[in-house]
Write an enzyme that holds these catalytic residues in place. Structure first.
Site, short mmCIF file in Angstrom:
data_model
loop_
_atom_site.label_atom_id
_atom_site.label_comp_id
_atom_site.label_asym_id
_atom_site.label_seq_id
_atom_site.Cartn_x
_atom_site.Cartn_y
_atom_site.Cartn_z
N SER A 142 0.84 -1.20 0.00
CA SER A 142 0.00 0.00 0.00
C SER A 142 0.87 1.24 0.00
CB SER A 142 -0.87 0.00 1.26
OG SER A 142 -1.48 1.26 1.42
N TYR A 161 -1.17 -0.35 10.30
CA TYR A 161 -1.24 -0.74 8.89
C TYR A 161 -0.01 -0.25 8.14
CZ TYR A 161 -3.33 -1.26 4.22
OH TYR A 161 -3.59 -1.60 2.91
P1 NAP Z 1 -10.80 -6.73 2.16
O1 NAP Z 1 -11.92 -6.49 1.24
O2 NAP Z 1 -10.92 -6.35 3.59
O3 NAP Z 1 -10.37 -8.27 2.04
C1 NAP Z 1 -9.33 -8.76 2.84
C2 NAP Z 1 -9.12 -10.22 2.51
O4 NAP Z 1 -8.03 -10.71 3.34
C3 NAP Z 1 -10.33 -11.09 2.85
O5 NAP Z 1 -10.45 -12.13 1.90
C4 NAP Z 1 -9.97 -11.67 4.21
O6 NAP Z 1 -10.60 -12.90 4.51
C5 NAP Z 1 -8.48 -11.89 3.98
N1 NAP Z 1 -7.76 -12.16 5.23
C6 NAP Z 1 -7.58 -11.37 6.29
N2 NAP Z 1 -6.87 -12.01 7.24
C7 NAP Z 1 -6.58 -13.25 6.76
C8 NAP Z 1 -5.89 -14.37 7.24
N3 NAP Z 1 -5.35 -14.40 8.45
N4 NAP Z 1 -5.76 -15.46 6.44
C9 NAP Z 1 -6.30 -15.46 5.19
N5 NAP Z 1 -7.02 -14.44 4.69
C10 NAP Z 1 -7.14 -13.34 5.46
O7 NAP Z 1 -9.48 -5.95 1.66
P2 NAP Z 1 -9.01 -5.51 0.19
O8 NAP Z 1 -9.27 -4.07 0.06
O9 NAP Z 1 -9.49 -6.47 -0.82
O10 NAP Z 1 -7.44 -5.65 0.39
C11 NAP Z 1 -6.66 -6.66 -0.23
C12 NAP Z 1 -5.20 -6.24 -0.08
O11 NAP Z 1 -5.01 -4.97 -0.74
C13 NAP Z 1 -4.76 -6.04 1.36
O12 NAP Z 1 -3.45 -6.52 1.53
C14 NAP Z 1 -4.79 -4.53 1.53
O13 NAP Z 1 -3.92 -4.08 2.52
C15 NAP Z 1 -4.36 -4.07 0.15
N6 NAP Z 1 -4.75 -2.69 -0.20
C16 NAP Z 1 -6.06 -2.34 -0.31
C17 NAP Z 1 -6.38 -1.02 -0.65
C18 NAP Z 1 -7.81 -0.58 -0.80
O14 NAP Z 1 -8.05 0.62 -1.04
N7 NAP Z 1 -8.79 -1.46 -0.71
C19 NAP Z 1 -5.37 -0.07 -0.88
C20 NAP Z 1 -4.05 -0.47 -0.76
C21 NAP Z 1 -3.75 -1.79 -0.43
P3 NAP Z 1 -12.01 -12.96 5.35
O15 NAP Z 1 -13.10 -12.72 4.35
O16 NAP Z 1 -12.00 -14.33 5.93
O17 NAP Z 1 -11.95 -11.88 6.40
#
Ligand code: NAP
Length: 233
Positions: free
Chosen positions: A142, A157
């Protein structure tokens, strides 16, 4: 043989979109989900969107060594190799906290998933990635982890992603001789459960990750990218 990919946290958000895009590119893309039922439900829905294409699902909790080891065993037995590892699973975009007052136990638990989880999964799958000859590891990081833009906000984070970026450099160096390219990618601000409603559409976020998963053999390693463009550490 087909290209085999694995996405952690593949049951929703950016991870699910990456499973979709890699499958559309013809890769056998394994959907990792810490909850097997949620993973199967997501795979069934995605399969319907993709004309019945099969999406393999594995139970994979990146915090749990036994779960990670069992997933690696299954991939070894089923495919004998892994070509693409997407360390996507992540937690706790802690906009409510500040560096001066943040609960340090919360910092620790965030590191446990965002940094050590990706590390644990990579350690478990590295021998399978070496079998590929063209391995790719994408650490979904990120902009919040950029040293260049560090403030006191989102402290747990931000530091967990800064450390993930450091891990990316370590792994890139350690795996260069095996032809495995390791990069960190920011997907951009995306309207997922984590990103919230102000973020952008999911498709370009997934594409930003897929770009690093599909680099040519002479592509970058040890870099930090968003939408295919290098960004500062
Ligand atoms: P999200 O919608 O909150 O999804 C998070 C995912 O991670 C879910 O599938 C969750 O599973 C899984 N997870 C969390 N803890 C876990 C564990 N211990 N073992 C296996 N799976 C686990 O988040 P997202 O926005 O898609 O983010 C995906 C990635 O992109 C992350 O690394 C985040 O930091 C990064 N990111 C996101 C953004 C943004 O704007 N969205 C920006 C920069 C970076 P459950 O469904 O079981 O909870």
């Amino acid at each position: 043989m087909a290209t085999i990919a694995l996405v952690t946290g593949g049951n929703r958000g950016i991870g699910l979109e990456v499973v979709k895009q890699l499958t559309e590119l013809g890769m056998i893309t394994i959907l990792g989900s810490r909850d097997a039922v949620r993973g199967e439900a997501a795979a069934i829905q995605l399969s319907e969107q993709l004309d019945g294409q099969t999406i393999p699902v594995i139970q994979l909790d990146i915090d749990d060594l036994a779960s990670v080891a069992e997933a690696a065993r299954w991939v070894a037995d089923t495919y004998g190799k892994l070509d693409v590892l997407i360390n996507n699973a992540g937690v706790n975009y802690d906009t409510h906290q500040h560096a001066l007052s943040v609960d340090l136990d919360n910092v620790l638990s965030t590191f446990k998933t965002n940094t050590l989880g990706a590390w644990r999964v990579t350690q478990a799958f590295v021998s399978l990635l070496k079998q590929s000859g063209h391995g790719r590891i994408v650490n979904v990081s990120s902009g919040a982890g950029e040293l260049a833009s560090m403030t006191g906000g989102t402290p747990a984070y931000s530091l967990s992603k800064l450390a993930l970026n450091g891990l990316t450099l370590m792994l890139a160096s350690a795996l260069q001789q095996d032809g495995i390219l390791v990069n960190a990618v920011c997907p951009g601000w995306i309207a997922t459960d984590m990103g919230g409603p102000g973020g952008g559409p999911i498709e370009p976020g997934g594409k930003s990750v897929v770009w690093a998963a599909t680099l040519e053999d002479n592509g970058s390693t040890g870099g930090f990218f968003r939408h295919g463009e290098r960004i500062p550490w």
